[in-house]
Design an enzyme around this catalytic site. Structure first.
Site, PDB file in Angstrom:
ATOM      1  N   ILE A 107       0.829  -1.196   0.000  1.00 44.19           N
ATOM      2  CA  ILE A 107       0.000   0.000   0.000  1.00 44.19           C
ATOM      3  C   ILE A 107       0.865   1.249   0.000  1.00 44.19           C
ATOM      4  CG2 ILE A 107      -1.780   1.278   1.267  1.00 44.19           C
ATOM      5  CD1 ILE A 107      -2.316  -1.495   2.711  1.00 44.19           C
ATOM      6  N   CYS A 108       0.491   2.225  -0.825  1.00 38.38           N
ATOM      7  CA  CYS A 108       1.157   3.513  -0.790  1.00 38.38           C
ATOM      8  C   CYS A 108       0.223   4.503  -0.115  1.00 38.38           C
ATOM      9  CB  CYS A 108       1.492   3.987  -2.206  1.00 38.38           C
ATOM     10  SG  CYS A 108       2.277   5.589  -2.239  1.00 38.38           S
ATOM     11  N   LEU A 109       0.463   4.707   1.181  1.00 37.82           N
ATOM     12  CA  LEU A 109      -0.381   5.645   1.931  1.00 37.82           C
ATOM     13  C   LEU A 109       0.515   6.381   2.919  1.00 37.82           C
ATOM     14  CD1 LEU A 109      -3.271   6.658   2.511  1.00 37.82           C
ATOM     15  CD2 LEU A 109      -3.482   4.830   4.183  1.00 37.82           C
TER      16      LEU A 109
END
Ligand SMILES: [Zn+2]
Ligand SMILES: [Zn+2]
Lengths: 199, 190
Positions: free
Chosen positions: A91-93
């Protein structure tokens, strides 16, 4: 220091199972071991998104330095989203990286991920292929995301066109998921997917 | 809705056999959560408050700021904060708590401003101005009690030894003590 992490997860866990989001079945949290370091999260696909009706399972690993460092989270359920790898579930958060704050909890993480499903950020992508499709052909992106939600997350929207094309590739000896990835990446143009798979 | 019905339930239970019931405990806990550290979620120990008003244990906040030296922000609201700019909270009887965790430097001290000497009488200001007190009731027959008491008193605000003020105070106290003895003698004679 591992002690503070376990203590906190214990408290958070008690809070989450009492929270109203759990009552509404929007999020879910499950312990996988006694040392409070591995958990399973679940979020419901938000309404009015391609993920509606789907249920997405997450792997949560709590580092020893929690809550000073964020938990490590990834999608176990395969998902088509610009900020989530369609291969690894990474995840890119920002809040799971440099924008993490020690007062955040697993509950806020799960709710943030749910918000991410409602509002993708294609300019800060994790999966470049998905992000490009999102920017260049939004309708195709929605169709693909819905199809993935149906197949992997139990979503209700069946797309027989997609299923037919996948079946054609399976008949050619291609594994199902591989076929789905190829077709998804090439806007469901069978010829281009085939070309890529056999090149 | 849920909370009001639970209160009703508690009241009913208390009116009965008075047995400890879990719901009262639950509500007590809710009140306590006002004073929970925003990092460990436990009751704050060596509590400090950031300028943005968020409560932490000092060891917790210290470790947070150590973890991210380049990003000194409040863990709750992400306002800019610094180790020096936190206010320690001194509760009653909470000064000597041993912390089993790592050695963390002590909290920054609270900032104290001394009261202005001019208006010491306004707040029943014992001790702030010994001279005025002695003078005010020194003429009373038993005033020497006050005076003698003041001589040996180790108050933080008494004038330091050796200064002009200190000598004056000593001198005046002695005069009043002497006057009082004379007065008493006179009373006994009469
Ligand atoms: Zn704390
Ligand atoms: Zn704050």
């Amino acid at each position: 220091m591992a002690n503070i992490a376990a203590q906190r997860i214990k408290r958070e866990f008690k809070e989450v199972i009492k929270s109203e989001e759990v009552a509404k079945c929007a999020i879910k949290l499950e312990l996988l071991n006694d040392s409070y370091t591995e958990l399973k999260g679940e979020i419901a696909g938000p309404p009015d998104t391609p993920y509606e009706g789907g249920n997405f399972v997450l792997e949560i690993r709590v580092p020893e330095t929690y809550p000073f460092n964020p938990p490590k989270v990834r999608f176990i359920t395969k998902i088509w989203h610009p900020n989530i790898s369609s291969v690894t579930g990474a995840i890119c958060l920002d809040i799971l990286k440099d924008q993490w704050a020690a007062a955040m909890t697993l509950r806020t993480v799960l709710l943030s991920l749910q918000a991410l499903l409602s509002a993708a950020e294609p300019d800060d992508p994790q999966d470049a292929v998905v992000a490009r499709q999102y920017k260049e052909n939004l309708e195709m992106f929605k169709l693909t995301a819905k199809h993935w939600t149906n197949v992997y997350a139990g979503g209700p929207f069946v797309n027989s066109d997609c299923d037919d094309k996948i079946k054609r590739l399976i008949d050619m000896g291609i594994e199902e998921h591989q076929a789905r990835v190829a077709l998804s990446s090439y806007n469901w143009v069978l010829e281009r997917a085939t070309e890529q798979l056999f090149s | 809705m849920a909370s009001s019905s639970s209160t009703e339930h508690t009241v009913k239970d208390n009116a009965g056999d008075g047995a400890q019931n879990p719901e009262t405990k639950e509500e007590d806990k809710k009140d306590d959560s006002m004073f929970e550290c925003n990092i460990c979620l436990d009751t704050a120990r060596d509590a400090v408050v950031s300028m943005c008003g968020h409560l932490f244990c000092w060891p917790c906040l210290h470790q947070w700021l150590e973890t991210r030296p380049n990003r000194q922000v409040c863990p709750v609201c992400k306002a800019a904060i610094s180790k020096e700019k936190v206010v320690p909270l001194y509760g009653r009887g909470s000064s000597k708590q041993e912390d089993p965790r790592e050695k963390v430097p002590p909290r920054p001290a609270g900032q104290r401003t001394e009261q202005e000497p001019g208006n010491s009488f306004s707040g029943f200001g014992f001790g702030d101005n010994t001279f005025h007190m002695s003078f005010g009731i020194g003429a009373f027959p038993f005033g020497f009690f006050t005076s003698t008491f003041n001589i040996g008193d180790q108050r933080p605000h008494a004038a330091p030894q050796g200064t002009q003020q200190h000598m004056e105070e000593q001198f005046l106290s002695k005069i009043f003590l002497w006057l009082a003895i004379v007065f008493l003698t006179w009373l006994l004679m009469a």
